[in-house]
Design an enzyme around this catalytic site. Structure first.
Site, mmCIF file in Angstrom:
data_model
loop_
_atom_site.group_PDB
_atom_site.id
_atom_site.type_symbol
_atom_site.label_atom_id
_atom_site.label_comp_id
_atom_site.label_asym_id
_atom_site.label_seq_id
_atom_site.Cartn_x
_atom_site.Cartn_y
_atom_site.Cartn_z
ATOM 1 N N CYS A 76 -11.775 -7.730 -7.653
ATOM 2 C CA CYS A 76 -11.143 -6.622 -8.376
ATOM 3 C C CYS A 76 -11.910 -5.310 -8.236
ATOM 4 O O CYS A 76 -11.488 -4.296 -8.790
ATOM 5 C CB CYS A 76 -11.028 -6.959 -9.861
ATOM 6 N N ARG A 125 -4.673 -0.244 -10.319
ATOM 7 C CA ARG A 125 -4.186 -1.619 -10.168
ATOM 8 C C ARG A 125 -4.746 -2.518 -11.266
ATOM 9 O O ARG A 125 -4.017 -3.314 -11.875
ATOM 10 C CB ARG A 125 -4.596 -2.136 -8.790
#
Length: 342
Positions: A197, A238
Site C-alpha cells: 500500500c 487509493r
C-alpha cells in the site's frame, strides 16, 4: 491494503488475533514461501547486476548467459507469489500477472541467451527496480517506517473527508490499522496498511527505468521527482478510497453481494473491500501507470528504449517508438547483437 474484521477488543493482542481470522490457516504455508521468494528475489537481482558488471567489462557473452539465467530465476520468484496473490490477497489481476511472469521471463532469458544484446538495457532497469524495492521490503526498520508513515498520511486524508477512526496495531504488527468502531460501520470491517500500500512498487518501476538510461542528470531527476510525486498522491487517494469503502460498505448492493459470494467465493461483508481494492483500484492503477509513463516520456524520451524491449517480448515485433513519437534524436546507440535472436 488487506481487509480486517473489526470488533470490540480488550487489548492489542486480541486485535491481532481477530484481524488474522480467515487467513490463519493459510499463514503456515506462506511462511516458507515468503522466505523462498525473498531469497529468489535477491539472487535474481544480484545476478542481474553481475551480468551488467560483465557487460561493463566487455564480456558480452558471459553477460548474456548470466542475465538469461537471472531472468529465469526472476520468473520462478513470481511463480512463488501466486499462492499469496490467489489465496490471501484474492486478486485475479495479480494472480494472472504472477502466472504469466514465468513464461515471459523465461522467454526474455531465451532471447538474451540467443543474442538479443539490447535486452541488457531492460535487465539493467529491472536490476535497479529491485535495488530500490528489495531493501525496503526486507529491512525491518525501513519497512516499518514506510508502512506507518503511509498509514498516518492515509488517516490524515480520511480526516479531510470527515472521518477520524484513529490508528491501532494491525495484524502485521505495525501501527497501521484504521480503528473504526464496528458498531457504527456498515460491514463491521476495517483495513490496515501493508507494504504493497506504500506505492513503492510503482516508484521502483519508474526509478529503475530512469536509472537504466543515459541522459542528462537534470532531466533524470526531474522525471524521477514527477513520477514519485504523482504516484504518492494517487496512492494516497487509493488508500483513502479503500479504507473508507470497506467499513462503510460503499459496494454492498444486494446484487453485487450475491454475485461475489456465489461466483467469486467472497465473504458477504468483504465485498466492498474486494470491489474497491481488487477491481476498481487495480484497474485504475494500470491507467495511472500508462498516464505517468506518458508524462515521463515527455521529459525523458530515453526510457522508450527499454519499453521497446518490453513490446518486443510481448509481440515478437520490433517497434520504433522513437520514430513514432518524433523523438529520434534521443535514441541510444544500439549495442552489437552478436547472434541473431530470430
Amino acid at each position: 491494503m488487506p481487509s480486517a474484521l473489526a470488533a470490540p477488543v480488550v487489548d492489542s493482542s486480541e486485535i491481532v488475533a481477530l484481524e488474522s481470522t480467515g487467513v490463519a490457516a493459510f499463514a503456515p504455508a506462506m511462511v516458507g514461501s515468503v522466505g523462498l521468494a525473498d531469497a529468489l528475489a535477491w539472487i535474481s537481482i544480484g545476478s542481474f547486476f553481475a551480468a551488467l558488471l560483465f557487460q561493463w567489462r566487455g564480456e558480452s557473452d558471459v553477460a548474456r548467459r548470466l542475465g538469461a539465467a537471472a531472468w529465469v530465476l526472476f520468473g520462478v520468484f513470481w511463480l512463488t507469489m501466486v499462492p499469496y496473490y490467489y489465496g490471501e490477497v484474492q486478486s485475479p489481476l495479480q494472480t494472472v500477472l504472477a502466472l504469466a511472469a514465468l513464461p515471459l521471463c523465461a522467454y526474455t532469458g531465451y532471447l538474451l541467451f540467443a543474442g538479443r544484446q539490447s535486452l541488457l538495457l531492460l535487465t539493467k532497469a529491472v536490476a535497479f527496480m529491485g535495488l530500490i524495492y528489495l531493501p525496503a521490503e526486507t529491512i525491518p526498520f525501513v519497512r516499518a517506517w514506510l508502512i506507518e508513515t503511509t498509514a498516518a498520511q492515509t488517516h490524515y486524508g480520511m480526516e479531510l473527508l470527515g472521518h477520524s477512526p484513529g490508528l491501532s496495531e494491525g495484524a502485521n504488527g505495525y501501527e497501521s490499522r484504521f480503528d473504526f468502531d464496528p458498531d457504527e460501520t456498515v460491514t463491521g470491517r476495517t483495513t490496515y496498511i501493508i507494504m504493497a500500500c506504500t506505492g513503492l512498487g510503482s516508484m521502483a518501476i519508474f526509478g529503475g527505468l530512469i536509472a537504466s538510461v543515459s541522459a542528462p542528470i537534470k532531466r533524470k531527476l526531474t522525471a524521477f521527482a514527477l513520477a514519485i510525486g504523482v504516484i504518492w498522491f494517487l496512492n494516497l487517494s487509493r488508500n483513502v478510497f479503500i479504507g473508507l469503502a470497506s467499513p462503510w460498505g460503499w459496494f454492498q448492493q444486494d446484487w453485487l453481494v450475491s454475485f461475489m459470494t456465489t461466483y467469486m467465493g467472497a465473504e458477504a461483508n468483504r465485498v466492498s473491500y474486494l470491489v474497491a481494492h481488487n477491481y476498481i483500484s487495480q484497474s485504475l492503477s494500470v491507467v495511472a501507470l500508462i498516464g505517468i509513463t506518458y508524462l515521463i516520456v515527455k521529459i525523458l524520451p530515453e526510457i522508450l528504449a527499454p519499453l521497446e524491449e518490453v513490446l518486443y517480448i510481448l509481440s515478437g515485433t520490433d517497434y520504433d517508438l522513437f520514430e513514432a513519437l518524433g523523438k529520434e534524436e534521443y535514441r541510444p546507440e544500439q549495442p552489437s547483437s552478436g547472434v541473431s535472436a530470430d
